[in-house]
Enzyme design. Structure first.
Site, short mmCIF file in Angstrom:
data_model
loop_
_atom_site.label_atom_id
_atom_site.label_comp_id
_atom_site.label_asym_id
_atom_site.label_seq_id
_atom_site.Cartn_x
_atom_site.Cartn_y
_atom_site.Cartn_z
N ARG A 217 -1.70 0.24 -2.17
CA ARG A 217 -1.98 -0.62 -1.01
C ARG A 217 -3.45 -1.03 -1.01
O ARG A 217 -3.80 -2.17 -0.70
CB ARG A 217 -1.61 0.10 0.29
CG ARG A 217 -0.11 0.18 0.49
CD ARG A 217 0.24 0.68 1.87
NE ARG A 217 0.43 2.11 1.93
CZ ARG A 217 1.61 2.73 1.81
NH1 ARG A 217 2.71 2.04 1.64
NH2 ARG A 217 1.70 4.04 1.87
N PHE A 233 9.99 -7.33 1.19
CA PHE A 233 10.53 -5.96 1.32
C PHE A 233 9.48 -5.13 2.09
O PHE A 233 8.99 -4.11 1.63
CB PHE A 233 10.82 -5.32 -0.04
CG PHE A 233 11.70 -6.14 -0.95
CD1 PHE A 233 13.09 -6.07 -0.83
CD2 PHE A 233 11.16 -6.98 -1.91
CE1 PHE A 233 13.91 -6.82 -1.68
CE2 PHE A 233 11.97 -7.73 -2.75
CZ PHE A 233 13.35 -7.65 -2.64
N ASP A 255 11.83 -8.87 5.50
CA ASP A 255 12.71 -7.71 5.25
C ASP A 255 14.08 -8.04 5.83
O ASP A 255 14.19 -8.78 6.80
CB ASP A 255 12.13 -6.45 5.92
CG ASP A 255 12.68 -5.16 5.32
OD1 ASP A 255 11.94 -4.48 4.57
OD2 ASP A 255 13.86 -4.81 5.60
N SER A 256 15.12 -7.45 5.24
CA SER A 256 16.46 -7.70 5.77
C SER A 256 16.71 -6.91 7.04
O SER A 256 17.67 -7.18 7.77
CB SER A 256 17.51 -7.35 4.71
OG SER A 256 17.28 -6.05 4.23
N ASP A 321 7.96 -5.40 -3.27
CA ASP A 321 8.15 -3.94 -3.34
C ASP A 321 9.60 -3.60 -2.99
O ASP A 321 9.86 -3.02 -1.95
CB ASP A 321 7.17 -3.25 -2.37
CG ASP A 321 7.25 -1.72 -2.47
OD1 ASP A 321 7.69 -1.22 -3.53
OD2 ASP A 321 6.88 -1.05 -1.49
N CYS A 361 10.65 0.67 -8.50
CA CYS A 361 10.71 2.13 -8.33
C CYS A 361 11.96 2.69 -8.98
O CYS A 361 12.37 3.82 -8.69
CB CYS A 361 10.61 2.52 -6.86
SG CYS A 361 11.95 1.87 -5.85
#
Ligand code: SAH
Length: 417
Positions: A217, A233, A255-256, A321, A361
């Site tokens: 970050r 995200f 974001d969802s 991300d 990730c």
């Protein structure tokens, strides 16, 4: 040997090399008199002692190895020593010793297979990923409180991978005091000022906050001064807070999950940013929204003024991300297509010279493969892309040399010309 796991001939090499997993395919004979979860010695085909660990016949990984020392009993003192070693690593790292949230135990890479522990202020969050840990979690929680002086331990054993161990998902208070509903933790900004984040230990995703991105970050914030930033995200919106603290002109959280966007707004307010003026929150699927912006324009981004530099493009910085796209080997191909899609779209939306800060990730997609995906996206986007920084998980998520699978988070900071 009734009480031992006996390997097939020629299958002892990974055990000798201290890899902590013994797969069912390597095993010639399981013990008849050892219950699942108990400690069992592992012998080679000739009956020579190799290592010891806990057994689970229901898992594909039938033994998780704990010790290669035959004289070391796996008793309460053993677990305590391992926890203390993990605690010491964090105490010996100046940055972490001052932080109020960090990963305290990173499973196999802290020589405690199946156990993950995160610290948030005076509270710990424990994840038991395996039966062997599940059976000992109460004792481990109490030892952790003694070692750290923390007030309580919450369990978040709700990772679906537990089902592969024959375990149900469970969460709740394990020991000591319950955490407050609104626990606030802090993380230093690029300039060293504390930034604040609300974490929900009982109901948040993962263990509440993505600790593995702490260092990234700040590395990301270094590219955000005076820039229009898309945080795709976004979940907690932590990247957005860091970007604004570093002087971003406007941030879009995408974001969802509506709850995630609300948490993002709370975190902006906690840091004295205006969720309306400084940020636009957009609920939607990243794949669809980026495609729409590219093909149809972005009327929903009225707050996003054109760059003062007249640079064009919709954004100067895009952060991607995403969650883990590849859950198993059979998902890797699809995951690679997903990574390529979003990175290609991001490149197409960036102003010339913009920064793409992109992560994966998925442990099954290694750094070299991820870099190939970015290469493929750059070719399709017909943009020159320079990698200016290689990112990985924060230092409180170590990687044991014997367990390269422990390196799961990788990221690239790219300049897109
Ligand atoms: N960058 C975040 C962590 C991201 S976690 C942080 O620093 O806190 C992944 C997030 O992606 C989750 O919040 C999840 O709701 C969201 N998500 C998953 N699939 C998505 C999709 N297809 N489109 C938009 N958001 C998605």
């Amino acid at each position: 040997m009734q009480n031992a796991v006996i390997l097939k001939p020629g299958r002892e090499k990974p055990v000798r090399q201290r890899h902590p997993w013994v797969f069912s395919g390597a095993i010639a004979q399981l013990p008849s008199a050892v219950a699942d979860g108990e400690i069992v010695p592992v012998l080679d085909a000739k009956g020579r002692w190799l290592a010891q660990g806990y057994l689970n016949r229901q898992s594909q990984i039938q033994v998780r190895l704990l010790s290669w020392n035959q004289a070391e009993p796996i008793d309460a003192a053993f677990w305590r020593r391992r926890l203390e070693t993990a605690h010491q690593l964090r105490q010996n790292t100046a940055e972490l010793a001052q932080a109020d949230c960090y990963r305290l135990v990173h499973g196999e890479s802290d020589y405690l297979p199946g156990l993950t522990v995160d610290r948030y202020g005076a509270h710990l969050v424990l994840q038991a990923g395996t039966l062997g840990i599940d059976q000992r979690k109460q004792q481990l929680a109490e030892q952790l409180m003694e070692i750290t002086g923390c007030a309580g331990v919450v369990e978040r054993s709700d990772d679906p991978n537990r089902r592969k161990e024959g375990l149900a998902l469970t969460s709740g208070l394990l020991a000591g005091a319950a955490p407050p509903d609104k626990l606030v933790v802090s993380e230093p900004s690029l300039s060293g000022q504390p930034l604040h984040f609300q974490v929900d230990l009982l109901d948040g995703q993962k263990t509440g906050f993505y600790l593995d991105q702490r260092e990234n970050r700040r590395r990301t914030a270094a590219h955000c001064a005076g820039k229009r930033v898309l945080n795709a995200f976004s979940y907690t919106g932590a990247f957005a807070v860091h970007a604004l603290a570093a002087g971003a002109t406007h941030v879009v959280n995408l974001d969802s999950s509506v709850e995630a966007l609300e948490l993002g707004e709370i975190n902006l307010q906690l840091n004295h940013f205006d969720p309306d003026a400084d940020c636009t929150s957009i609920a939607g699927d990243v794949f669809e929204v980026l495609r729409d912006w590219r093909d149809l324009g972005a009327p929903d981004l009225a707050a996003l003024k054109p760059a003062e530099s007249g640079a064009g493009g919709l954004f100067d910085v895009i952060i991607l991300d995403p969650p883990k796209f590849a859950q198993s080997k059979s998902h890797v191909e699809r995951a690679l297509r997903g990574y390529k899609d979003i990175n290609l779209l991001a490149m197409q939306l960036l102003a010339p010279g913009g920064a793409l800060i992109t992560f994966s990730c998925s442990g099954l997609v290694d750094a070299a493969l991820f870099q190939k995906v970015i290469f493929g996206a750059a070719i399709d986007a017909e943009r020159d892309v320079q990698i200016v920084d290689f990112l990985h998980q924060a230092s409180d998520h170590p990687v044991a040399a014997t367990f390269p699978e422990g390196a799961y988070l990788k990221g690239l900071i790219c300049r897109v010309l």
